[in-house]
Design a protein around this motif. Sequence first.
Motif, PDB file in Angstrom:
ATOM      1  N   PRO A 109       3.369  25.925 -29.084  1.00  0.00           N
ATOM      2  CA  PRO A 109       3.429  25.376 -27.719  1.00  0.00           C
ATOM      3  C   PRO A 109       2.431  24.248 -27.474  1.00  0.00           C
ATOM      4  O   PRO A 109       2.630  23.430 -26.573  1.00  0.00           O
ATOM      5  CB  PRO A 109       3.120  26.599 -26.842  1.00  0.00           C
ATOM      6  N   SER A 110       1.359  24.180 -28.265  1.00  0.00           N
ATOM      7  CA  SER A 110       0.339  23.158 -28.036  1.00  0.00           C
ATOM      8  C   SER A 110       0.654  21.828 -28.710  1.00  0.00           C
ATOM      9  O   SER A 110       0.014  20.815 -28.414  1.00  0.00           O
ATOM     10  CB  SER A 110      -1.020  23.657 -28.543  1.00  0.00           C
ATOM     11  N   ILE A 111       1.614  21.815 -29.624  1.00  0.00           N
ATOM     12  CA  ILE A 111       1.879  20.612 -30.421  1.00  0.00           C
ATOM     13  C   ILE A 111       2.559  19.544 -29.554  1.00  0.00           C
ATOM     14  O   ILE A 111       3.591  19.805 -28.938  1.00  0.00           O
ATOM     15  CB  ILE A 111       2.764  20.949 -31.635  1.00  0.00           C
ATOM     16  N   PRO A 112       1.997  18.337 -29.506  1.00  0.00           N
ATOM     17  CA  PRO A 112       2.572  17.298 -28.638  1.00  0.00           C
ATOM     18  C   PRO A 112       3.795  16.628 -29.256  1.00  0.00           C
ATOM     19  O   PRO A 112       4.101  16.806 -30.445  1.00  0.00           O
ATOM     20  CB  PRO A 112       1.425  16.298 -28.501  1.00  0.00           C
ATOM     21  N   TYR A 113       4.454  15.825 -28.429  1.00  0.00           N
ATOM     22  CA  TYR A 113       5.594  15.013 -28.848  1.00  0.00           C
ATOM     23  C   TYR A 113       5.150  13.568 -29.067  1.00  0.00           C
ATOM     24  O   TYR A 113       4.139  13.119 -28.512  1.00  0.00           O
ATOM     25  CB  TYR A 113       6.711  15.077 -27.814  1.00  0.00           C
ATOM     26  N   PHE A 114       5.936  12.853 -29.825  1.00  0.00           N
ATOM     27  CA  PHE A 114       5.618  11.467 -30.163  1.00  0.00           C
ATOM     28  C   PHE A 114       5.348  10.633 -28.912  1.00  0.00           C
ATOM     29  O   PHE A 114       4.416   9.825 -28.881  1.00  0.00           O
ATOM     30  CB  PHE A 114       6.781  10.862 -30.961  1.00  0.00           C
TER      31      PHE A 114
END
Length: 325
Positions: free
Chosen positions: A307-312
Amino acid sequence: MEARTGRVAVIGSLNMDLVVRAPRLPQPGETLAGTAFDQVPGGKGANQAVAAARLGAQVGMLGRLGQDANGTQLLQAMQDEGIDCSRIGRDATHPTGVALIVVDDASQNTIVIIAGSNGALDTAAVEAHADLIAQADVVVCQLEVPEATVLAALRRAHALGRTVILNPAPVTGPLPQGWLENVDFLVPNEVEAAALSGVAVDSPDSARRAARVLQQQGARHVLITLGGQGVFLLPPADAAGNKGIDDDTRGTHYPARRVAAVDTTAAGDTFIGGFAAALAAGRPLDEAVRFGQAAAALSVTRAGAQPSIPYFSEIQPDAPQTSAP
């Protein structure tokens, strides 16, 4: 870099993360009252695959799940990210892997992993799905599946001339002889770098010393992630401008971005996924490191692993960041 411009293959683990928050990490024999509990998709392999996909790569993954509710949930989560899951098998004997994670109020964590079905990912699976490696620009491996399987993937990727990234986690000592010659980028954190090299790592200078030992063991590029102190990169001794493996001025320290950390879980996985996506898209090495750092910095401001991983679209590559030799 436009979204989905390079191909990344990930060979590794998928776990269900059972996450407890507590005021501090417990001492041996101590019972603490926690403040929150969550169950979220994780596993170093899956985290890195999700990070690479969200950060601009076409991603395929080779892994193994159990035929249980956790496995079904994890598979759906990966499919929802647009990851090619056709090579993720279901194991009828072993349950899906789990990770027991405690996060304290200082955003530090301890993790215990139960391999489960990850331990059933064998070398035959690498041979059966060698096309995944052949189609990739960058191949990423970790150590949460059997060592023989990892080595088979490293050797196949290296023989095909693919860019190979190894995140040696978890690790308790030096890698077996002959592994590092198949690796283009060895990416340990400070604890893993110390275990691999025998050099205590707590600063960029000590990271340089550890990286030099790892290069003497056969590594090419060594990137040591240092948490709040950033990343130290030691390029190959034969790279342009380098004087040799004994030159103690080689290497670059990339300071970390200053952020208010909430949870450091999967920060390293986010860095590796972003770094791999950037390399696969053809970005120069320096830009790839900075891109991975930008993604990791954003991830620690959020709770949870995937859930913490961002998008480009969330990354601001032009934000101030300097490097120091």
